[in-house]
Design a protein around this motif. Structure first.
Motif, PDB file in Angstrom:
ATOM      1  N   PRO A 160       0.827  -1.214   0.000  1.00 15.09           N
ATOM      2  CA  PRO A 160       0.000   0.000   0.000  1.00 15.09           C
ATOM      3  C   PRO A 160       0.864   1.268   0.000  1.00 15.09           C
ATOM      4  CG  PRO A 160      -0.755  -1.557   1.671  1.00 15.09           C
ATOM      5  CD  PRO A 160       0.562  -2.065   1.184  1.00 15.09           C
ATOM      6  N   ARG A 161       0.268   2.354  -0.450  1.00 17.32           N
ATOM      7  CA  ARG A 161       1.009   3.608  -0.561  1.00 17.32           C
ATOM      8  C   ARG A 161       1.604   4.047   0.769  1.00 17.32           C
ATOM      9  NH1 ARG A 161      -0.796   9.485  -3.215  1.00 17.32           N
ATOM     10  NH2 ARG A 161       0.744  10.731  -2.075  1.00 17.32           N
ATOM     11  N   HIS A 162       0.891   3.881   1.860  1.00 16.47           N
ATOM     12  CA  HIS A 162       1.421   4.384   3.134  1.00 16.47           C
ATOM     13  C   HIS A 162       2.695   3.630   3.536  1.00 16.47           C
ATOM     14  CE1 HIS A 162      -0.905   0.951   4.812  1.00 16.47           C
ATOM     15  NE2 HIS A 162      -0.039   0.996   5.806  1.00 16.47           N
ATOM     16  N   GLU A 163       2.781   2.349   3.176  1.00 16.37           N
ATOM     17  CA  GLU A 163       3.999   1.599   3.474  1.00 16.37           C
ATOM     18  C   GLU A 163       5.150   2.047   2.568  1.00 16.37           C
ATOM     19  OE1 GLU A 163       3.691  -2.616   3.762  1.00 16.37           O
ATOM     20  OE2 GLU A 163       1.717  -2.550   4.731  1.00 16.37           O
ATOM     21  N   GLN A 164       4.833   2.355   1.321  1.00 19.29           N
ATOM     22  CA  GLN A 164       5.853   2.859   0.415  1.00 19.29           C
ATOM     23  C   GLN A 164       6.392   4.203   0.900  1.00 19.29           C
ATOM     24  OE1 GLN A 164       3.526   2.859  -3.169  1.00 19.29           O
ATOM     25  NE2 GLN A 164       3.954   0.706  -3.635  1.00 19.29           N
ATOM     26  N   GLU A 165       5.502   5.080   1.333  1.00 22.69           N
ATOM     27  CA  GLU A 165       5.929   6.381   1.854  1.00 22.69           C
ATOM     28  C   GLU A 165       6.787   6.212   3.110  1.00 22.69           C
ATOM     29  OE1 GLU A 165       3.268   9.614   2.275  1.00 22.69           O
ATOM     30  OE2 GLU A 165       2.068   9.093   0.510  1.00 22.69           O
ATOM     31  N   GLN A 166       6.408   5.282   3.964  1.00 19.47           N
ATOM     32  CA  GLN A 166       7.199   5.033   5.165  1.00 19.47           C
ATOM     33  C   GLN A 166       8.615   4.604   4.812  1.00 19.47           C
ATOM     34  OE1 GLN A 166       4.975   2.119   7.379  1.00 19.47           O
ATOM     35  NE2 GLN A 166       3.458   3.590   8.126  1.00 19.47           N
ATOM     36  N   ALA A 167       8.745   3.771   3.792  1.00 22.17           N
ATOM     37  CA  ALA A 167      10.066   3.302   3.370  1.00 22.17           C
ATOM     38  C   ALA A 167      10.901   4.452   2.816  1.00 22.17           C
ATOM     39  CB  ALA A 167       9.918   2.205   2.316  1.00 22.17           C
ATOM     40  N   VAL A 168      10.276   5.345   2.060  1.00 19.77           N
ATOM     41  CA  VAL A 168      10.988   6.515   1.531  1.00 19.77           C
ATOM     42  C   VAL A 168      11.451   7.403   2.676  1.00 19.77           C
ATOM     43  CG1 VAL A 168      10.809   8.588   0.115  1.00 19.77           C
ATOM     44  CG2 VAL A 168       9.726   6.477  -0.652  1.00 19.77           C
ATOM     45  N   ARG A 169      10.578   7.660   3.638  1.00 12.26           N
ATOM     46  CA  ARG A 169      10.936   8.523   4.772  1.00 12.26           C
ATOM     47  C   ARG A 169      12.086   7.913   5.582  1.00 12.26           C
ATOM     48  NH1 ARG A 169       7.375  12.541   5.360  1.00 12.26           N
ATOM     49  NH2 ARG A 169       5.366  12.323   4.282  1.00 12.26           N
ATOM     50  N   ALA A 170      12.038   6.602   5.756  1.00 12.98           N
ATOM     51  CA  ALA A 170      13.112   5.951   6.509  1.00 12.98           C
ATOM     52  C   ALA A 170      14.443   6.063   5.770  1.00 12.98           C
ATOM     53  CB  ALA A 170      12.752   4.479   6.744  1.00 12.98           C
ATOM     54  N   ALA A 171      14.399   5.932   4.455  1.00 13.93           N
ATOM     55  CA  ALA A 171      15.632   5.984   3.665  1.00 13.93           C
ATOM     56  C   ALA A 171      16.253   7.373   3.679  1.00 13.93           C
ATOM     57  CB  ALA A 171      15.348   5.552   2.230  1.00 13.93           C
ATOM     58  N   PHE A 172      15.425   8.416   3.773  1.00 20.73           N
ATOM     59  CA  PHE A 172      15.916   9.794   3.700  1.00 20.73           C
ATOM     60  C   PHE A 172      15.883  10.504   5.053  1.00 20.73           C
ATOM     61  CE2 PHE A 172      15.025   8.836  -0.693  1.00 20.73           C
ATOM     62  CZ  PHE A 172      16.010   9.526  -1.393  1.00 20.73           C
ATOM     63  N   ALA A 173      15.684   9.752   6.120  1.00 21.02           N
ATOM     64  CA  ALA A 173      15.605  10.352   7.457  1.00 21.02           C
ATOM     65  C   ALA A 173      16.882  11.122   7.798  1.00 21.02           C
ATOM     66  CB  ALA A 173      15.362   9.263   8.501  1.00 21.02           C
ATOM     67  N   GLY A 174      16.696  12.314   8.356  1.00 20.15           N
ATOM     68  CA  GLY A 174      17.828  13.111   8.807  1.00 20.15           C
ATOM     69  C   GLY A 174      18.532  13.905   7.739  1.00 20.15           C
ATOM     70  N   ARG A 175      18.063  13.811   6.499  1.00 21.17           N
ATOM     71  CA  ARG A 175      18.711  14.532   5.419  1.00 21.17           C
ATOM     72  C   ARG A 175      18.246  15.980   5.374  1.00 21.17           C
ATOM     73  NH1 ARG A 175      20.197  11.101   1.189  1.00 21.17           N
ATOM     74  NH2 ARG A 175      20.754  13.001   0.048  1.00 21.17           N
ATOM     75  N   GLY A 176      19.134  16.860   4.955  1.00 22.31           N
ATOM     76  CA  GLY A 176      18.812  18.278   4.853  1.00 22.31           C
ATOM     77  C   GLY A 176      18.522  18.700   3.429  1.00 22.31           C
ATOM     78  N   TRP A 177      18.974  19.911   3.065  1.00 16.05           N
ATOM     79  CA  TRP A 177      18.766  20.505   1.758  1.00 16.05           C
ATOM     80  C   TRP A 177      17.269  20.534   1.453  1.00 16.05           C
ATOM     81  CZ3 TRP A 177      18.524  18.135  -3.545  1.00 16.05           C
ATOM     82  CH2 TRP A 177      18.630  19.102  -4.545  1.00 16.05           C
ATOM     83  N   GLN A 178      16.806  19.992   0.331  1.00 14.60           N
ATOM     84  CA  GLN A 178      15.402  20.027  -0.074  1.00 14.60           C
ATOM     85  C   GLN A 178      14.581  18.872   0.494  1.00 14.60           C
ATOM     86  OE1 GLN A 178      13.929  22.425  -2.109  1.00 14.60           O
ATOM     87  NE2 GLN A 178      15.870  23.532  -1.960  1.00 14.60           N
ATOM     88  N   VAL A 179      15.224  17.951   1.188  1.00 17.16           N
ATOM     89  CA  VAL A 179      14.555  16.700   1.548  1.00 17.16           C
ATOM     90  C   VAL A 179      13.308  16.900   2.407  1.00 17.16           C
ATOM     91  CG1 VAL A 179      14.812  14.506   2.772  1.00 17.16           C
ATOM     92  CG2 VAL A 179      16.601  15.299   1.224  1.00 17.16           C
TER      93      VAL A 179
END
Length: 289
Positions: A160-179
């Motif tokens: 489901p989309r919410h699980e996909q979004e969670q995976a994206v957020r986990a992969a980019f956690a703590g990143r700055g710039w435009q993230v």
């Protein structure tokens, strides 16, 4: 601006790629191409929407096709042009895991307002396990966003989309710039999609009266940049082979595959090389999906 700017994690420029690295001089959004193709064929082709094939049975003179909603019908030939997770391929050739090769990347795509003021160019930031690509093409007011990250399999594609979004957020956690801004916009996007960088490898593209076209039979992966072009060229090649075969579909399928395989092999090599260059993808093992 033209071409693609390479930036570091703070957004500072560290290099440039030429304009042709990710897009040519002319780019047509897929939704617009779909509308064009439908418009010019609707008078000669019967389109059936909101349905799916549930079973295929071949016999001497044709193929019996069972639909989930539309009953059973008979066809002379069946062509699967239904993407990487092709139902036709699954029914006629075997499980997805036997055909898919995961190249080590998955990611989300969507569009946002062009707050960076890009003009027919892009910004690429990539590290060991993640990549961000922002691209401005025909619509000067919008940016196409791609957020990619390393994965061991394409399993997220079917979640489901919410699980996909969670995976994206986990992969980019703590990143700055435009993230942070991009992650916030992701959840609000009405054109969100998620896909993994996979290829389709088969020993043959036909079985009896059933043949595969485009990503269903020989996906070269998004990193090849040749998905739509390869599918259209494949469809044209198949149509020409059928027209020249005098009703012999077996001969047509053989000619189609013989002509197209070298072209597909080149594109698949590009897809693998680009995935490996981005951050160590490029594996060619079974996808396990």
């Amino acid at each position: 601006m033209g071409g693609t700017v390479l930036v570091d994690e703070e957004g500072d420029e560290i290099g440039r790629l030429p304009a042709e690295a990710f897009a040519g001089e002319l780019e047509v959004p897929k939704r617009e191409l779909t509308r064009i193709l439908h418009r010019i064929t609707a008078g000669d082709v019967e389109y059936v929407f909101d349905d799916s094939i549930s079973a295929l049975t071949q016999h001497g003179s044709g193929v019996t096709v069972e639909f989930e909603r539309g009953g059973t019908r008979e066809f002379d030939l069946v062509f699967g042009a239904d993407g990487v997770y092709s139902k036709v391929r699954q029914l006629a050739f075997g499980p997805h895991a036997e055909a898919l090769r995961h190249l080590g990347l998955s990611g989300a795509g969507f569009s946002i307002a062009n707050h960076l003021g890009l003009r027919r160019g892009g910004i690429l930031q990539h590290g060991k396990d993640t990549a961000i690509f922002l691209l401005s093409t025909g619509d000067a007011d919008r940016l196409t966003v791609s957020l990619s990250f390393s994965t061991a399999s394409p399993a997220l594609d079917r979640r489901p989309r919410h699980e996909q979004e969670q995976a994206v957020r986990a992969a980019f956690a703590g990143r700055g710039w435009q993230v942070p801004r991009l992650l916030e916009a992701m959840s609000e996007a009405d054109d969100f999609y998620f896909s993994s960088t996979c290829q389709v490898h088969l020993d043959r593209w036909s079985s009896g009266r059933i043949a595969l076209v485009g990503d269903a039979g020989y996906c070269a992966a998004p990193t090849s940049g040749m998905g739509t072009s390869q599918a259209l060229i494949g469809a044209r090649t198949l149509a020409r082979a059928l027209a020249s075969a005098g009703g012999d579909h077996a001969a047509a399928f053989t000619a189609y595959e013989a002509e197209l395989r070298p072209y597909v092999a080149e594109n698949q090599a590009i897809g693998q090389e680009t995935a490996a260059t981005m951050f160590g993808g490029g594996g060619t093992g079974p996808a396990g999906a």
